[in-house]
Design a protein around this motif. Structure first.
Motif, PDB file in Angstrom:
ATOM      1  N   ARG A   1     -10.129  77.126 -33.140  1.00  0.00           N
ATOM      2  CA  ARG A   1     -10.046  77.305 -31.692  1.00  0.00           C
ATOM      3  C   ARG A   1     -11.425  77.719 -31.132  1.00  0.00           C
ATOM      4  NH1 ARG A   1      -8.795  81.747 -29.446  1.00  0.00           N
ATOM      5  NH2 ARG A   1      -8.044  82.666 -31.376  1.00  0.00           N
ATOM      6  N   LEU A   2     -12.092  78.596 -31.846  1.00  0.00           N
ATOM      7  CA  LEU A   2     -13.342  79.161 -31.338  1.00  0.00           C
ATOM      8  C   LEU A   2     -14.532  78.224 -31.484  1.00  0.00           C
ATOM      9  CD1 LEU A   2     -13.283  82.861 -32.602  1.00  0.00           C
ATOM     10  CD2 LEU A   2     -13.319  82.117 -30.236  1.00  0.00           C
ATOM     11  N   ALA A   3     -14.601  77.557 -32.632  1.00  0.00           N
ATOM     12  CA  ALA A   3     -15.885  76.942 -32.957  1.00  0.00           C
ATOM     13  C   ALA A   3     -15.820  75.503 -33.455  1.00  0.00           C
ATOM     14  CB  ALA A   3     -16.601  77.798 -34.001  1.00  0.00           C
ATOM     15  N   LEU A   4     -14.621  74.974 -33.649  1.00  0.00           N
ATOM     16  CA  LEU A   4     -14.565  73.652 -34.273  1.00  0.00           C
ATOM     17  C   LEU A   4     -15.320  72.606 -33.452  1.00  0.00           C
ATOM     18  CD1 LEU A   4     -13.433  72.313 -36.766  1.00  0.00           C
ATOM     19  CD2 LEU A   4     -11.456  71.598 -35.453  1.00  0.00           C
ATOM     20  N   ASN A   5     -15.225  72.722 -32.136  1.00  0.00           N
ATOM     21  CA  ASN A   5     -15.896  71.740 -31.295  1.00  0.00           C
ATOM     22  C   ASN A   5     -17.413  71.846 -31.335  1.00  0.00           C
ATOM     23  OD1 ASN A   5     -13.596  70.468 -30.507  1.00  0.00           O
ATOM     24  ND2 ASN A   5     -13.263  71.840 -28.748  1.00  0.00           N
ATOM     25  N   ASP A   6     -17.899  72.980 -31.780  1.00  0.00           N
ATOM     26  CA  ASP A   6     -19.353  73.157 -31.835  1.00  0.00           C
ATOM     27  C   ASP A   6     -19.932  72.657 -33.146  1.00  0.00           C
ATOM     28  OD1 ASP A   6     -19.191  74.289 -29.408  1.00  0.00           O
ATOM     29  OD2 ASP A   6     -19.190  76.351 -30.146  1.00  0.00           O
ATOM     30  N   ILE A   7     -19.070  72.300 -34.067  1.00  0.00           N
ATOM     31  CA  ILE A   7     -19.578  71.889 -35.373  1.00  0.00           C
ATOM     32  C   ILE A   7     -20.003  70.429 -35.309  1.00  0.00           C
ATOM     33  CG2 ILE A   7     -18.990  71.548 -37.803  1.00  0.00           C
ATOM     34  CD1 ILE A   7     -17.108  73.849 -37.591  1.00  0.00           C
TER      35      ILE A   7
END
Lengths: 486, 311
Positions: free
Chosen positions: A397-403
Motif C-alpha cells: 500500500r505504501l510503496a509498491l507503486n514507487d518501486i
C-alpha cells in the motif's frame, strides 16, 4: 626529531587516524617552518597537517599531550627534540618536579650529609674502599647519573635502552615485565645487582643504600614501561577489540559493548556511504557535442540547424529497506536499525520501514529524531508478534507503486511468520518491479525453512539472500548491494 | 611555475598583525594554518559552523597580499564547464560558417583530393586553441601572472565528482585540457576551501589540504572582533552583548547565532542608541540574532537568565 615525529604518527595511526606518508612529510616540513620554540604553535601546525576532521583533532590533542609532554618533560637535554629547542621549552621541565629527582633527593637526604651529587654518596664511598665491584660500579655512568640525581641523563639512557629493546612494539599487558627486564639489562643493571650481591655476602651496612638506588632505578623503568604501554598498546588493543566485535554474532554481544558496537556500526555506514555516494545530479543542458552537431549539419550543406548536447544519464538509484523488529530478532534489530539510521543519513534516496505485526515508514522518524530516541520509538511503535503477510500488505500500500527498475529492496528479517499467510504474490510483484530484492537473514542457512520459517518460499522471490548475523557480514553484503545499485 | 614569497606571511605573528590591521581578528591557530599554507604551498580546508569568518579569511588574505581574489562558489551540479573552462561554442560555430566561404580560395590550385586534405591539415586545430577557450575560475586563477588567492567556497555543496576534478588543481596547480594539454599555474596561488560540513568530504581531497577548524570564538576574541568591526559600541555594552550571545549559543537552537550576527546586532544597537542591554531592547532585537521563529520563542522564554549571564 624526525624519528620521534614518525613515532608519533605511528601512535596516531594506531588510534584510528589515517595519516599518509605524504602527510608525515608535510608535518615534518611544518615543524621545521614553525620551529620548536612555541609548543602551542607546533601543536596547531602539526594538527593542520595531520588531522582531517574535528573528531580527529580531539584525539590528536590528547595524544599530543601524552606523547610530547612525556618526552619533553621527562627527558631533559637529550629528549625528543635534540638540544636546540630545549631552551624554549625550559619552563616545561622546571614546572613539575619529576619523580626521579625527588626520590634521589630523598635518598641523599637520608645519608650522612647534604653534599652535591658530584662527590657521590659517602656511605657507599666508604664501602667502596673494600669492594672492587662496588668501586667499578660507582665509576660507571649509570651509577653516576643515579647518584647525582641527573634526571636528564638517566632519562636519556632509559629512552635509548627502551628503543633498543623495541618498546614500540609492546602490545600486551603481560609483556610489561619482560620489557622492563630487557631495558634494565641494557642500562647495565647487571653490574648494580652484582655489587648488591657482593655487599650482601660481606654483610656491609652500605647494602641498604645501594638497594635503595637499585629500587629507584627499577621504579623508573617500570614507570617508563607503563607510560609506553599506554601510548603504544591502547590504540592497538582497541583495534583488536573492534575486530573481535565485528566477527561476533550480534545477538551474543553483551550489553556492555553496545556503545562500542554502535560506534562501529556508524563508522561502517559512513565508510560504505562515502564509497557509494550517488552519482552527480543530471545537468540541465550538458555540454555541446560538437562532433554530433557538425555531423547533423552535413545533410543541410553544413548549416548547423540543430545543436546536440551531451547529457549525463540520470542516476535514480533508490533503496528501500524493511527491518523486522519483532521479538524473535530483537537482538539484531537494535543494530540493524542503527545501521539503517546511519545509512539513511548519507544516502539521499533511501526509505526505511519497520515491521512486525504491521508495517510503517520510519524515514521521517530517522530524519527528525536523534539515534537513540529513533530506535526506541521504532521498537515501541512497530514491535510485537511477526505477521509478514500483513506487513507486506502495508508495504504494498505504501510503496509498491514507487518501486521501479532503479529500486533495490532490502529485507532484514528471519522470515518466521507464525504460520500466517506469507502473501507470496506481493513479494512476487516486488520482485518483478524492482531492480533487485535482497534478503538478509540473521539465522544460519541451516535453520531456513524449519518450523514456521517461510524463508524457502520467499527465497524464490529474492535476487539474493544471505545469512547475516555479524557486522562483518553485514558490511560485506551491503557493500555488494550498493555496488550493484549504480 | 613561479613560487611567490608572500613577505606579508613571513611569520605567524606577522600574519596575526597583518590581519588585525585589516579588521580580521584571528586566533593563533588560524594564523599558523595560513602561515603553513603559504610556506608548504598547500591549500587550506577551512571547516566550521556558518558565520565564523571562513570566507572572510580568504578575502582578508587577498587584501593583505594585494592579490586578486578568484572565487568559485560551489553548488549542486557544478561541473568542469563552470569551474575549469569551456569552449566558446558560439564563436566556434560562427567561425565555421564564416570560414566556409574562404575554403574555396584556400584550396585553389590544389591538385587532387589528397593534396587538398594535406593543405587542410596544415591549419592545425584552430578551433580548439586558447583563442576559443573561455576560462572559468580555476583556470583564471592559474593564469594570474602574480598569483592569486583562490577561494573555493562551500565545497561540501558540490558533488562528489567535482571533488575529484579538483584534485589535479589542488595538488599540482595545473589544469589539463584534453584538446590543448596541461596548463600550469604561472604563479602558485594561495588556495582556501571552505566547508560547512553538510557532508563528509572525500579522503583524497582532505589529504591534499591542511585542515583548519574554526570554532565559535572565545568571549575575549569575540569582544575584540566586535571592537574592531563596530568601534562605536561602548565597552560595557560590548561585553554585555557578547556575553549574551555566548549564553545564547548554549541553548538548543536550530541556528546558532554566528559572529556575523553578533556584529549585525552590535551595529543595530548602535543605531538604536542603546547604552545598556535591557530586557525590552533584547526582546525587540532578537530577530537580528535568530532566524527561526521557534528559536526566538526559546530565547524569549529564558531571556532574564540570558541577560543575567551577561551582567
Amino acid at each position: 626529531m624526525d624519528s620521534s615525529l614518525v613515532g608519533f604518527v605511528r601512535i596516531l595511526r594506531s588510534h584510528d587516524l589515517r595519516v599518509s606518508p605524504a602527510e608525515t612529510l608535510d608535518a615534518m616540513a611544518a615543524a621545521e617552518a614553525l620551529g620548536f620554540g612555541d609548543r602551542e604553535r607546533l601543536r596547531d601546525g602539526l594538527a593542520a597537517t595531520l588531522v582531517k576532521s574535528r573528531r580527529e583533532e580531539e584525539i590528536f590533542r590528547v595524544l599530543f599531550e601524552r606523547y610530547f609532554d612525556h618526552s619533553a618533560g621527562d627527558f631533559a637535554g637529550a629528549g625528543a627534540f635534540g638540544e636546540g629547542e630545549r631552551e624554549g621549552d625550559g619552563e616545561e621541565s622546571t614546572t613539575e618536579p619529576p619523580p626521579a629527582t625527588e626520590a634521589a633527593g630523598d635518598g641523599q637526604g637520608g645519608g650522612a650529609s647534604g653534599e652535591s651529587g658530584e662527590s657521590g654518596d659517602p656511605i657507599l664511598n666508604r664501602a667502596a674502599t673494600e669492594s672492587d665491584t662496588l668501586r667499578e660500579l660507582l665509576a660507571s655512568p649509570l651509577m653516576q647519573a643515579l647518584l647525582g640525581g641527573k634526571r636528564g641523563e638517566l632519562s636519556a639512557r632509559l629512552r635509548r635502552a627502551g628503543r633498543d629493546a623495541g618498546i614500540d612494539d609492546i602490545r600486551l599487558f603481560t609483556q610489561k615485565g619482560q620489557y622492563a627486564r630487557r631495558i634494565l639489562t641494557a642500562m647495565g643493571e647487571e653490574q648494580l645487582r652484582g655489587a648488591v650481591i657482593d655487599l650482601e655476602r660481606r654483610e656491609d651496612p652500605a647494602i641498604d643504600r645501594l638497594r635503595s638506588y637499585r629500587d629507584l632505578l627499577r621504579e623508573q623503568v617500570r614507570d617508563y614501561v607503563d607510560a609506553q604501554y599506554l601510548l603504544h598498546a591502547e590504540g592497538h588493543n582497541r583495534q583488536f577489540m573492534d575486530d573481535v566485535l565485528a566477527k561476533t554474532r550480534l545477538s551474543n554481544i553483551e550489553q556492555h559493548y553496545t556503545a562500542r558496537v554502535r560506534e562501529l556500526v556508524q563508522r561502517m555506514a559512513r565508510k560504505l556511504a562515502s564509497r557509494h555516494r550517488p552519482r552527480q545530479q543530471p545537468r540541465r543542458r550538458g555540454r555541446l557535442d560538437m562532433a554530433r552537431t557538425l555531423r547533423a549539419g552535413i545533410p543541410n550543406d553544413g548549416v548547423l540547424m540543430r545543436t546536440h548536447w551531451r547529457q549525463r544519464r540520470k542516476d535514480r538509484a533508490q533503496v528501500l529497506a524493511l527491518c523486522d523488529v519483532s521479538g524473535s530478532v530483537a537482538a539484531y534489530a537494535k543494530f540493524l536499525l542503527i545501521f539503517l539510521y546511519s545509512l539513511q543519513d548519507v544516502l539521499p534516496r533511501m526509505r526505511s520501514f519497520a515491521f512486525s505485526s504491521h508495517l510503517g515508514e520510519v524515514s521521517g522518524l530517522f530524519e527528525e529524531e536523534p539515534l537513540e530516541r529513533a530506535v526506541e520509538l521504532v521498537n515501541w511503535r512497530y514491535g510485537g508478534a511477526t505477521d509478514y503477510g500483513a506487513s507486506l500488505r502495508d508495504f504494498a500500500r505504501l510503496a509498491l507503486n514507487d518501486i521501479n527498475r532503479h529500486t533495490s529492496v532490502i529485507i532484514l528479517g528471519d522470515a518466521r511468520n507464525n504460520r500466517g499467510d506469507p502473501e507470496l504474490p506481493i513479494m512476487q510483484s516486488i520482485y518483478q518491479r524492482s531492480k533487485q530484492v535482497i534478503w538478509l537473514n540473521p539465522e544460519s542457512r541451516r535453520a531456513w525453512g524449519t518450523g514456521d520459517s517461510e524463508m524457502h518460499r520467499y527465497l524464490s522471490t529474492c535476487h539474493f539472500a544471505a545469512e547475516c548475523h555479524n557486522l562483518r557480514q553485514l558490511e560485506k553484503v551491503v557493500d555488494q548491494l550498493l555496488r550493484s545499485v549504480r | 611555475m613561479h613560487i611567490p614569497e608572500f613577505s606579508e606571511l613571513a611569520s605567524v605573528d606577522a600574519i596575526e598583525a597583518g590581519f588585525d590591521r585589516l579588521g580580521y581578528i584571528c586566533s593563533e591557530k588560524i594564523a599558523t594554518a595560513v602561515f603553513l599554507a603559504a610556506r608548504l604551498g598547500k591549500p587550506i580546508l577551512v571547516e566550521g559552523p556558518p558565520g565564523v569568518g571562513k570566507t572572510e579569511l580568504a578575502k582578508t588574505a587577498a587584501t593583505l597580499l594585494a592579490l586578486p581574489l578568484v572565487r568559485l562558489q560551489c553548488y549542486e551540479g557544478l561541473d568542469e564547464a563552470k569551474a575549469l573552462y569551456e569552449w566558446k561554442y558560439g564563436k566556434q560555430l560562427l567561425y565555421t560558417q564564416v570560414l566556409k566561404e574562404q575554403l574555396g580560395d584556400l584550396l585553389q590550385g590544389a591538385r587532387g583530393l589528397a593534396e587538398s586534405v594535406a593543405r587542410l591539415h596544415d591549419f592545425g586545430d584552430i578551433f580548439y586553441s586558447e583563442d576559443f577557450l573561455e576560462p572559468r575560475p580555476l583556470l583564471t586563477a592559474m593564469r594570474q601572472e602574480r598569483g592569486a588567492v583562490l577561494l573555493i567556497d562551500e565545497i561540501d555543496k558540490a558533488d562528489h565528482e567535482f571533488e575529484s576534478l579538483l584534485l589535479e588543481t589542488l595538488s599540482d596547480y595545473q589544469v589539463s585540457i584534453p584538446e590543448i594539454g596541461t596548463i600550469r599555474a604561472r604563479s602558485r596561488p594561495l588556495v582556501f576551501l571552505t566547508s560547512n560540513n553538510t557532508r563528509e568530504l572525500s579522503d583524497a581531497l582532505k589529504r591534499r589540504c591542511l585542515h583548519l577548524y574554526i570554532p565559535f570564538p572565545s568571549r575575549v576574541l569575540e569582544e575584540r572582533i566586535v571592537q574592531s568591526r563596530v568601534p562605536e559600541v561602548a565597552t560595557a555594552l560590548r561585553q554585555q552583548l557578547v556575553a549574551f550571545v555566548h549564553s545564547l549559543r548554549d541553548l538548543d537552537l536550530r541556528k546558532t547565532p554566528a559572529i556575523s550576527e553578533t556584529i549585525d546586532w552590535a551595529r543595530s544597537l548602535v543605531l538604536l542608541h542603546v547604552d545598556e542591554l535591557g530586557e525590552n531592547t533584547a526582546r525587540s532585537t532578537l530577530n537580528i540574532l535568530l532566524k527561526f521563529e521557534q528559536d526566538i520563542e526559546t530565547a524569549e522564554a529564558s531571556l532574564p537568565e540570558l541577560l543575567r549571564a551577561g551582567a
